[in-house]
Design an enzyme around this catalytic site. Structure first.
Site, PDB file in Angstrom:
ATOM      1  N   SER A  95     -36.868  -4.332 -14.564  1.00  0.00           N
ATOM      2  CA  SER A  95     -36.659  -5.171 -13.383  1.00  0.00           C
ATOM      3  C   SER A  95     -36.962  -6.612 -13.775  1.00  0.00           C
ATOM      4  O   SER A  95     -37.317  -6.888 -14.918  1.00  0.00           O
ATOM      5  CB  SER A  95     -37.541  -4.709 -12.239  1.00  0.00           C
ATOM      6  N   LEU A  96     -36.822  -7.509 -12.845  1.00  0.00           N
ATOM      7  CA  LEU A  96     -37.034  -8.916 -13.153  1.00  0.00           C
ATOM      8  C   LEU A  96     -38.260  -9.434 -12.422  1.00  0.00           C
ATOM      9  O   LEU A  96     -38.602  -8.942 -11.349  1.00  0.00           O
ATOM     10  CB  LEU A  96     -35.835  -9.743 -12.685  1.00  0.00           C
ATOM     11  N   CYS A  99     -29.767   0.039  40.242  1.00  0.00           N
ATOM     12  CA  CYS A  99     -29.775   0.876  41.445  1.00  0.00           C
ATOM     13  C   CYS A  99     -31.167   1.038  42.057  1.00  0.00           C
ATOM     14  O   CYS A  99     -31.347   1.761  43.025  1.00  0.00           O
ATOM     15  CB  CYS A  99     -29.182   2.249  41.130  1.00  0.00           C
ATOM     16  N   TYR A 157     -22.758  -7.363 -14.753  1.00  0.00           N
ATOM     17  CA  TYR A 157     -23.454  -8.576 -15.188  1.00  0.00           C
ATOM     18  C   TYR A 157     -24.290  -8.449 -16.462  1.00  0.00           C
ATOM     19  O   TYR A 157     -25.070  -9.341 -16.776  1.00  0.00           O
ATOM     20  CB  TYR A 157     -24.325  -9.139 -14.064  1.00  0.00           C
ATOM     21  N   LYS A 197     -30.716 -16.530 -16.192  1.00  0.00           N
ATOM     22  CA  LYS A 197     -30.850 -15.912 -17.514  1.00  0.00           C
ATOM     23  C   LYS A 197     -30.670 -16.961 -18.610  1.00  0.00           C
ATOM     24  O   LYS A 197     -29.785 -17.815 -18.499  1.00  0.00           O
ATOM     25  CB  LYS A 197     -29.767 -14.841 -17.702  1.00  0.00           C
ATOM     26  N   CYS A 201     -34.871   0.520  38.103  1.00  0.00           N
ATOM     27  CA  CYS A 201     -33.562   0.243  37.505  1.00  0.00           C
ATOM     28  C   CYS A 201     -32.965  -1.050  38.073  1.00  0.00           C
ATOM     29  O   CYS A 201     -32.886  -1.213  39.289  1.00  0.00           O
ATOM     30  CB  CYS A 201     -32.620   1.416  37.774  1.00  0.00           C
ATOM     31  N   GLU A 249     -26.601 -16.644 -11.754  1.00  0.00           N
ATOM     32  CA  GLU A 249     -25.730 -15.678 -11.078  1.00  0.00           C
ATOM     33  C   GLU A 249     -26.342 -15.348  -9.736  1.00  0.00           C
ATOM     34  O   GLU A 249     -27.547 -15.423  -9.577  1.00  0.00           O
ATOM     35  CB  GLU A 249     -25.657 -14.367 -11.883  1.00  0.00           C
ATOM     36  N   ASP A 266     -27.217  -7.521  -3.603  1.00  0.00           N
ATOM     37  CA  ASP A 266     -28.155  -6.568  -3.028  1.00  0.00           C
ATOM     38  C   ASP A 266     -27.470  -5.221  -2.861  1.00  0.00           C
ATOM     39  O   ASP A 266     -26.842  -4.934  -1.844  1.00  0.00           O
ATOM     40  CB  ASP A 266     -28.627  -7.097  -1.667  1.00  0.00           C
ATOM     41  N   LYS A 306     -27.755 -12.848  -6.975  1.00  0.00           N
ATOM     42  CA  LYS A 306     -28.425 -11.551  -7.060  1.00  0.00           C
ATOM     43  C   LYS A 306     -27.864 -10.672  -5.948  1.00  0.00           C
ATOM     44  O   LYS A 306     -28.124 -10.911  -4.769  1.00  0.00           O
ATOM     45  CB  LYS A 306     -29.941 -11.748  -6.899  1.00  0.00           C
ATOM     46  N   LYS A 309     -35.791 -15.452  -5.247  1.00  0.00           N
ATOM     47  CA  LYS A 309     -35.423 -14.799  -3.983  1.00  0.00           C
ATOM     48  C   LYS A 309     -35.379 -15.819  -2.857  1.00  0.00           C
ATOM     49  O   LYS A 309     -36.361 -16.545  -2.649  1.00  0.00           O
ATOM     50  CB  LYS A 309     -36.482 -13.740  -3.634  1.00  0.00           C
ATOM     51  N   CYS A 339     -33.054   5.569  33.591  1.00  0.00           N
ATOM     52  CA  CYS A 339     -32.828   5.616  35.024  1.00  0.00           C
ATOM     53  C   CYS A 339     -32.304   7.029  35.307  1.00  0.00           C
ATOM     54  O   CYS A 339     -31.259   7.412  34.798  1.00  0.00           O
ATOM     55  CB  CYS A 339     -31.788   4.583  35.435  1.00  0.00           C
ATOM     56  N   ASP A 393       0.752   4.227  -2.652  1.00  0.00           N
ATOM     57  CA  ASP A 393       0.480   5.624  -2.297  1.00  0.00           C
ATOM     58  C   ASP A 393       1.557   6.552  -2.841  1.00  0.00           C
ATOM     59  O   ASP A 393       1.278   7.669  -3.252  1.00  0.00           O
ATOM     60  CB  ASP A 393       0.402   5.786  -0.769  1.00  0.00           C
ATOM     61  N   ASP A 449       0.843  -1.202   0.000  1.00  0.00           N
ATOM     62  CA  ASP A 449       0.000   0.000   0.000  1.00  0.00           C
ATOM     63  C   ASP A 449       0.872   1.243   0.000  1.00  0.00           C
ATOM     64  O   ASP A 449       0.566   2.243  -0.639  1.00  0.00           O
ATOM     65  CB  ASP A 449      -0.885   0.034   1.256  1.00  0.00           C
ATOM     66  N   CYS A 487     -26.174   5.696  39.952  1.00  0.00           N
ATOM     67  CA  CYS A 487     -26.405   4.400  39.314  1.00  0.00           C
ATOM     68  C   CYS A 487     -25.058   3.868  38.790  1.00  0.00           C
ATOM     69  O   CYS A 487     -24.411   4.509  37.963  1.00  0.00           O
ATOM     70  CB  CYS A 487     -27.418   4.591  38.188  1.00  0.00           C
ATOM     71  N   ARG A 517     -30.334   3.586 -11.702  1.00  0.00           N
ATOM     72  CA  ARG A 517     -31.527   3.057 -12.357  1.00  0.00           C
ATOM     73  C   ARG A 517     -32.663   4.082 -12.367  1.00  0.00           C
ATOM     74  O   ARG A 517     -33.367   4.221 -13.355  1.00  0.00           O
ATOM     75  CB  ARG A 517     -31.968   1.782 -11.629  1.00  0.00           C
TER      76      ARG A 517
HETATM   77  S1  IVH Z   1     -29.757  -8.804 -14.499  1.00  0.00           S
HETATM   78  C1  IVH Z   1     -33.323  -6.971 -17.230  1.00  0.00           C
HETATM   79  N1  IVH Z   1     -28.158  -9.865 -12.749  1.00  0.00           N
HETATM   80  O1  IVH Z   1     -31.716  -7.159  -9.440  1.00  0.00           O
HETATM   81  C2  IVH Z   1     -32.784  -6.965 -15.851  1.00  0.00           C
HETATM   82  N2  IVH Z   1     -29.664  -8.178 -12.014  1.00  0.00           N
HETATM   83  O2  IVH Z   1     -34.898  -6.966 -10.424  1.00  0.00           O
HETATM   84  C3  IVH Z   1     -31.352  -7.274 -15.843  1.00  0.00           C
HETATM   85  N3  IVH Z   1     -29.425  -7.624  -9.650  1.00  0.00           N
HETATM   86  O3  IVH Z   1     -32.357  -4.154 -11.061  1.00  0.00           O
HETATM   87  C4  IVH Z   1     -30.833  -7.450 -14.478  1.00  0.00           C
HETATM   88  N4  IVH Z   1     -27.794  -9.013  -9.201  1.00  0.00           N
HETATM   89  O4  IVH Z   1     -30.287  -4.288  -9.638  1.00  0.00           O
HETATM   90  C5  IVH Z   1     -29.142  -8.974 -12.960  1.00  0.00           C
HETATM   91  N5  IVH Z   1     -26.637 -10.895 -11.332  1.00  0.00           N
HETATM   92  C6  IVH Z   1     -27.616 -10.001 -11.535  1.00  0.00           C
HETATM   93  C7  IVH Z   1     -28.108  -9.180 -10.512  1.00  0.00           C
HETATM   94  C8  IVH Z   1     -29.145  -8.273 -10.789  1.00  0.00           C
HETATM   95  C9  IVH Z   1     -28.580  -8.083  -8.721  1.00  0.00           C
HETATM   96  C10 IVH Z   1     -30.464  -6.586  -9.389  1.00  0.00           C
HETATM   97  C11 IVH Z   1     -30.477  -5.469 -10.379  1.00  0.00           C
HETATM   98  C12 IVH Z   1     -31.840  -5.444 -11.002  1.00  0.00           C
HETATM   99  C13 IVH Z   1     -32.640  -6.295 -10.063  1.00  0.00           C
HETATM  100  C14 IVH Z   1     -33.618  -7.118 -10.859  1.00  0.00           C
END
Ligand code: IVH
Length: 687
Positions: A82-83, A428, A235, A298, A425, A112, A116, A114, A322, A443, A37, A33, A449, A135
């Site tokens: 979204s999915l 005390c 991804y 996918k 308490c 893959e 968070d 997911k 999920k 307290c 630096d 490191d 105390c 997004r």
């Molecule tokens: S693919 C068309 N891959 O989950 C959607 N999403 O509801 C393509 N997420 O908004 C998303 N890990 O923020 C994809 N390996 C992964 C993911 C991922 C987390 C999140 C992402 C997306 C939400 C899907």
């Protein structure tokens, strides 16, 4: 000459980015490191001297500094969908059936995790990061480019030469679990110092890594983002005429271009393969340094994806599975009540130890009386404990079907009764109070105390307060239990004979302790003010108040209006100060301390030397001085609004050199072009 410098900057940039890649993407650093630096400092300095060569993709941009006043709204070229979600195998099989019914028979899935965090869309043009957009509502998001550039694992410039001229890449920015815990721990220490209690700390801490990530990305100052080490997995690749036939292939290419692509993904040939993947990661995912809440499945081939297309909201070729938030049930063995340093009461559930998401859970906070009532939780109950994205386990409910079934003849009796919150308490026996609008019981016996008094003493002797370092937690407990100290003022009445009566206290340590106590009488007013432990008065606020009011009497007599004039001190804190001085007992302690000779006003030279002449300036003080000691000089810097730092960097304003300053420092200052000034120069500056 200038060509040579340009070349040098380019070479350094490349070298630094290579190290960044090794460290943050491959997790395989090849230099220390310290060496890293040094390289970065050198680059920053060169760019400072030759701003014409500073490029937007220079690794120096990662340290932050750019301010975004308002995040620009940007329309996504490709909407961020979204999915669909599934929660069980049956739903997953339905998804697979739908694909088959649509006409595909022979196809692969990529599984893959997911992650968070916060999804992000990055645009690269000619191999350089051009824009990063959140997004948002899926149609348009916020331009957070300056902040995203500070994330070390996101390439500013791509590797190799086979990347498309322009493309978008999507992924998840997240806060690693360890970083989340580190920030919370640091915040906790700071809040404890400022006198906050457990519940207030709980409220103020980051709630979970996802919230922390989105909060961080919305910071106006990108330096603040750089300090919180965010990370990013990519991804999805989007663009016109991309040269890949499958998602998996595109991920491989992304890796080659320098993106961080998780190694935890897998190609499988059937829904059974998907289920195996789900099972494999169900518990294993808890050991990763990133929070995950499911699996994304996918269809691999881009042709197949195109064929399946989209519904209004989401692709038909992908779905999210999920995981249920990790949950177990266990027995609530007892409820105990903790008294904090500030007197606040926290009810704690003592559980029969149980394994949950990779850790053993034995205890969980019940927060306050309202929560106990709302859950209707009783000793002996079987309770559900959950660990979601929160990391901290939480009791979410009671399995009422199990109540009154067991324990027919044991200590719980045949029928359980609603929990009665304690009224006194546990330490005390003072009757507890609960202020209007506050959730917690307190307290009120602040000065009698035990945990409160001991807590106050521990705070008083702390390094940043009176710095009586030979007086640790254990000594305080011994002295207190022996009845030798009841208030902080009693510390100054301690006699050697008293001390020698204690366990493990020999002549030498007693002498040490007494001289430490004696020395502390010289501590300046601002430290004493911090040490006496007025609630919510941290080190900085104490300093501000001390320099504003100059002595304790002026502070004591200040009304709300005057306190608010100090700046940065709100109404709540001001009221705490007023309440503190209105308390006779507190006043008595202060009088006793004053009699013992502690400093309750600024010293002459503190008053004379207070200004903001050195505002925004940073000093490195080194060597031996003739008129003042090094500590006095450092103090003078602070009192005039400047800042002391330990080592020379591009950001140092001056090096204040005394006799015998090291050669190395001299060379470094010269190389970075930092002015070296003498003691006399300095005195002129603050005159
Ligand atoms: S693919 C068309 N891959 O989950 C959607 N999403 O509801 C393509 N997420 O908004 C998303 N890990 O923020 C994809 N390996 C992964 C993911 C991922 C987390 C999140 C992402 C997306 C939400 C899907």
């Amino acid at each position: 000459m200038s060509e040579a410098i340009k070349h040098k900057i380019e070479k350094l940039s490349k070298e630094i980015e290579e190290h960044n890649y090794n460290y943050y993407v491959l997790s395989n650093p090849t230099i220390s490191d310290f060496e890293f630096d040094k390289l970065l400092e050198e680059l920053i300095q060169l760019e400072k001297e030759h701003p014409e060569y500073l490029k937007s993709d220079s690794p120096s941009q990662r340290v932050g500094g750019q301010i975004t006043k308002e995040f620009k709204t940007v329309k996504h070229k490709y909407p961020m969908l979204s999915l669909g979600n599934t929660y069980n195998e049956a739903d997953l099989k339905d998804f697979d059936d739908r694909i088959r019914k649509a006409g595909l028979t022979d196809f692969e899935y990529v599984c893959e995790l997911k992650y968070d965090g916060v999804s992000i869309s990055l645009t690269y043009v000619d191999g350089k990061l051009k824009q990063a957009v959140t997004r948002g509502d899926g149609e348009k998001g916020d331009d957070v480019t300056a902040n995203v550039k500070t994330i070390n694992s996101i390439p500013l410039k791509l590797r190799g030469d086979d990347y498309p001229k322009e493309f978008e890449i999507r992924g998840e920015i997240f806060m690693p679990k360890k970083e989340f815990l580190r920030i919370n721990e640091e915040l906790r220490k700071q809040l404890i110092e400022e006198g906050y209690d457990e519940e207030e700390i709980f409220e103020k801490q980051l709630k979970n890594p996802r919230n922390a990530t989105s909060g961080t990305l919305k910071q106006q100052d990108s330096k603040a983002v750089a300090e919180r080490k965010l990370d990013c997995y990519l991804y999805a690749l989007l663009g016109e005429n991309l040269p890949f036939v499958s998602h998996y292939e595109s991920l491989e290419a992304e890796k080659r271009w320098g993106f961080k692509v998780s190694g935890d993904m897998e190609k499988v040939s059937s829904v059974e393969g998907v289920i195996k993947y789900l099972e494999k990661w169900d518990t294993k995912r808890h050991h990763l340094n990133v929070e995950t809440d499911g699996v994304v499945i996918k269809v691999n081939s881009f042709d197949h994806q195109k064929y399946l297309g989209f519904t209004a909201k989401s692709p038909r070729w992908a779905i999210a599975y999920k995981y249920k938030a990790a949950q177990v049930s266990t027995v609530l063995e007892s409820i105990s009540y903790q008294v904090g340093r500030t007197g606040s009461i926290t009810p704690v559930a003592n559980l029969k130890p149980v394994q949950l998401a990779g850790t053993t859970v034995k205890r969980a906070t019940l927060h306050n009386a309202d929560i106990i009532e709302k859950l209707d939780i009783r000793e002996g109950d079987t309770v559900f404990v959950e660990k979601g994205g929160e990391i901290i386990p939480k009791i979410i409910g009671v399995d009422k079907s199990k109540r009154d079934v067991h324990h027919t003849d044991d200590l719980f009796g045949t029928t359980s009764h609603p929990t009665k919150y304690i009224t006194h308490c546990p330490e005390c026996e003072t009757e507890l109070i609960r202020k209007e609008g506050e959730a917690n019981h307190y307290c009120p016996n602040e000065l009698g105390c035990p945990p409160q008094v001991k807590g106050k003493m521990e705070h008083f002797v702390m390094r940043k307060a009176m710095d009586i370092d030979s007086m640790g937690e254990e000594t305080i407990a011994q002295l207190y239990d022996a009845g030798l100290i009841k208030t902080i003022a009693d510390i100054y009445e301690l006699k050697k004979d008293d001390l020698l009566k204690l366990d493990r206290m020999a002549e030498k340590s007693a002498n040490n302790l007494l001289s430490g106590i004696e020395d502390s009488k010289k501590m300046p007013f601002e430290r004493v003010l911090f040490a006496i432990g007025i609630r919510h008065i941290g080190e900085t606020t104490a300093k501000k108040l001390a320099f504003y009011f100059k002595n304790i009497d002026a502070l004591k007599n200040a009304n709300l209006e005057q306190l608010l004039e100090v700046g940065d001190i709100g109404e709540k804190t001001s009221q705490t100060i007023i309440d503190y001085f209105a308390d006779e007992n507190c006043e008595r302690i202060i009088e006793n301390l004053r009699k013992q000779g502690l400093q309750f006003e600024l010293s002459e030279d503190q008053i004379v030397n207070t200004s903001d002449k050195l505002k925004d300036l940073t000093f490195v003080v080194s060597g031996v001085f003739s008129k003042f000691s090094r500590d006095e000089i450092k103090k003078a810097i602070e009192q005039n609004g400047g800042k002391n730092v330990g080592s020379i960097s591009g950001k140092t304003s001056y090096v204040l050199a005394g006799e015998n300053m090291g050669q190395e420092k001299h060379k470094k200052a010269e190389k970075l072009g930092i002015p070296i000034i003498s003691e006399n120069d300095f005195i002129t500056m603050i005159r």
